[in-house]
Enzyme design. Structure first.
Site, PDB file in Angstrom:
ATOM      1  CG  MET A 246       2.214 -31.972 -15.503  1.00 11.58           C
ATOM      2  SD  MET A 246       2.256 -33.662 -14.849  1.00 11.58           S
ATOM      3  CE  MET A 246       3.645 -33.527 -13.724  1.00 11.58           C
ATOM      4  CG  ASP A 291       4.552 -45.011  -6.987  1.00  7.15           C
ATOM      5  OD1 ASP A 291       3.728 -45.769  -6.420  1.00  7.15           O
ATOM      6  OD2 ASP A 291       4.837 -43.885  -6.549  1.00  7.15           O
ATOM      7  CG  ASP A 310       4.729 -39.833 -10.255  1.00  3.27           C
ATOM      8  OD1 ASP A 310       5.769 -40.452 -10.523  1.00  3.27           O
ATOM      9  OD2 ASP A 310       4.630 -39.059  -9.284  1.00  3.27           O
TER      10      ASP A 310
END
Length: 442
Positions: A246, A291, A310
Site C-alpha cells: 500500500m 480492530d 488496517d
C-alpha cells in the site's frame, strides 16, 4: 538492488507441534507464577461474581509475555486481550508488563523474511525495488511492515505476514480454549464455542491479505470524498495472500496525541472524528473495521487527517442486526426501558422469560454505558470514570452465570470496536459531543 544485512530477530514458530511446545512453556510459566495456592483459589472462584485475582511476580509475567510475543499469531492476540483485563485479573505490576503486548512483537529474522519474499515475489524479488528497508517500521501479532521504494518511484509500505501464522490459527485457538477452561476464565454455564469459532473466522480473515485488499477498496467507497480521512491505495501488482502493498503514509500513532506536543483541540478533533466514524460504520456503512488498536490510526499533523491503515478485521453487518442496535441505541438515549428490554431480547442479551432482576441488571448496565450519548454538550472522557464502572459491572454480570442466553457471536467484535472508540477518547482525554453525533447518525 537492496541486499539484506546479516542480523535479524528470532524465528516465528511455524509448525503446529513447535507452537504447541512454546505455548506449553508459556502456560508453565503462568502456572508457576500463580503457584499451587493461586490455582486452588482460581478453582474455588470459578464462575463466581468476583473473579480470583492472579498474583504474578514481575519475572514470571515477563517470561509469559516474552513467549507470547515470540509466538505471534492468535496466541499473541489473546495475550493482548488479556492485557486489557489487567486492572481486574492481574496485580498492577503484572498488568503493566502484560500491557506491553499491545505494543510489541519480535521481528522475524532476516533469513525468514527473505524466504517469504522469495516465495511471494520469486528469487529475484529485490530487482523490483530501488530501496527496501529491512528493519520493520511496525510489527504486530500477524505480520510486520517494511518501507520500500519501487524502481518506478512508488513509496510503499509492505505488510509481510509471519510464516505459519495462518496455518496455526485453528490449533492456537483450540489450545487457548483448553488453557482458558483450565484456568477458569470462562463463565459458568456459558458455551464459549460460538465465540471461539467467530474469533477463528476473524483471524482467518485478518490473515488473508487478498481479502484485506478488497476491504480497503470497499471501505474507501463508503468514506467517499471525506477530507478528514486518508485511506492508502493498495498496489495489486505487489499484493499477494501473504504480502499487502500500500501507499506509505506519514503520521504518528493517534495515541501520541495524548503527549505534550499536541494541543487539546487536536486531541478533541481526532477523537471526535474517530467516534463519528465508528457510528457511521455501523449505522450507515454496514461495514465495520472491528480492530480499534491505536496503531491502526495515524495522525498527519501537516494535513490534519486521520490515516486509516488496517482493514484485516473488517466485516459486514447484516441490515437486521444494524436495526436491532439502532433500536437499542435510540431507546437508551431516550431512557425508554421497555424499548431497551425489547431490543435486548432481540439481540440475545437477555431471554424473554429471564427473571426480572436479571433483566433489570442488564438494563442498568446499558443505561450506564449510554451516559455519553445522553450527556448534552461535550462529554469529557478524560475526567470520567465511566470505563471503570462499565468494565467492572459488566464483568460481574458476565461471570455470574445468571443469564440464560448469549448474543450472536459476531456482536463480540462490534462491542470491541465501540469499547475501543471509548478507550481512544479516554486515552486522549478528549471532549466529544457524542449526543449530537448519535442524533445525526442513529
Amino acid at each position: 538492488m537492496p541486499q539484506p544485512p546479516k542480523s535479524g530477530g528470532i524465528a516465528v514458530p511455524s509448525k503446529r507441534l513447535s507452537r504447541l511446545w512454546h505455548l506449553g512453556r508459556a502456560t508453565g510459566d503462568l502456572a508457576a507464577g500463580i503457584g499451587v495456592k493461586g490455582l486452588i483459589d482460581l478453582a474455588r472462584n470459578r464462575g463466581g461474581a468476583q473473579p480470583a485475582r492472579i498474583q504474578l511476580s514481575a519475572e514470571h509475567t515477563r517470561r509469559f509475555t516474552n513467549r507470547l510475543a515470540h509466538m505471534r499469531g492468535a496466541v499473541m492476540k489473546m495475550g493482548q486481550l488479556m492485557s486489557m483485563d489487567g486492572s481486574d485479573i492481574f496485580t498492577p505490576e503484572a498488568a503493566e508488563i502484560m500491557g506491553t503486548l499491545r505494543d510489541r512483537a519480535e521481528q522475524m529474522p532476516l533469513s525468514q523474511l527473505a524466504h517469504v519474499l522469495e516465495i511471494e515475489y520469486g528469487g529475484d524479488w529485490n530487482k523490483r525495488f530501488k530501496r527496501f528497508d529491512f528493519t520493520p517500521i511496525a510489527s504486530a501479532s500477524i505480520g510486520q511492515v517494511h518501507r520500500a521504494e519501487t524502481r518506478d518511484g512508488r513509496s510503499l509500505a509492505l505488510k509481510i505476514q509471519f510464516p505459519g501464522v495462518r496455518e496455526s490459527i485453528d490449533s492456537d485457538i483450540n489450545n487457548l480454549a483448553f488453557i482458558g477452561r483450565s484456568f477458569g476464565m470462562a463463565p459458568k454455564g456459558l458455551d464459549i464455542n460460538p465465540f471461539l469459532d467467530e474469533a477463528r473466522r476473524q483471524l482467518h480473515r485478518e490473515a488473508d491479505y487478498d481479502a484485506e485488499a478488497d476491504a480497503f477498496d470497499a471501505y474507501r467507497v463508503q468514506v467517499g470524498e471525506d477530507e478528514d480521512f486518508f485511506i492508502p491505495t493498495v498496489h495489486r501488482d505487489l499484493t499477494t495472500r501473504n504480502i499487502l502493498a500500500m501507499d506509505f503514509a506519514e503520521g504518528v500513532s493517534v495515541d501520541r496525541l495524548a503527549g505534550p506536543d499536541y494541543r487539546r483541540a487536536e486531541r478533541d478533533r481526532a477523537a471526535s472524528l474517530l467516534m463519528r466514524l465508528t457510528l457511521r460504520e455501523l449505522f450507515e456503512f454496514g461495514l465495520v473495521q472491528t480492530d480499534p488498536n491505536f496503531g491502526n490510526y495515524l495522525y498527519d499533523a501537516a494535513s490534519g487527517r486521520i490515516v486509516l491503515l488496517d482493514f484485516g478485521a473488517t466485516k459486514t453487518v447484516s441490515p437486521a442486526l444494524v436495526e436491532q442496535f439502532r433500536a437499542l441505541a435510540k431507546a437508551a438515549m431516550a431512557n425508554d426501558r421497555d424499548g431497551m428490554r425489547a431490543a435486548c431480547v432481540a439481540l440475545g442479551y437477555v431471554g424473554e422469560n429471564d427473571p426480572r432482576e436479571h433483566i433489570d441488571a442488564m438494563l442498568n448496565l446499558l443505561e450506564m454505558s449510554a451516559e455519553p450519548m445522553r450527556h448534552q454538550g461535550h462529554y469529557d472522557f478524560g475526567a470520567s470514570d465511566l470505563f471503570e464502572r462499565v468494565y467492572h459491572r459488566g464483568r460481574e454480570l458476565f461471570q455470574s452465570g445468571v443469564f440464560s442466553t448469549a448474543p450472536d457471536a459476531e456482536t463480540m467484535f462490534l462491542h470491541r470496536k465501540f469499547m475501543g472508540s471509548f478507550m481512544t477518547s479516554r486515552r486522549l482525554r478528549a471532549r466529544v459531543n457524542l449526543a449530537e453525533m448519535a442524533h445525526d447518525c442513529i
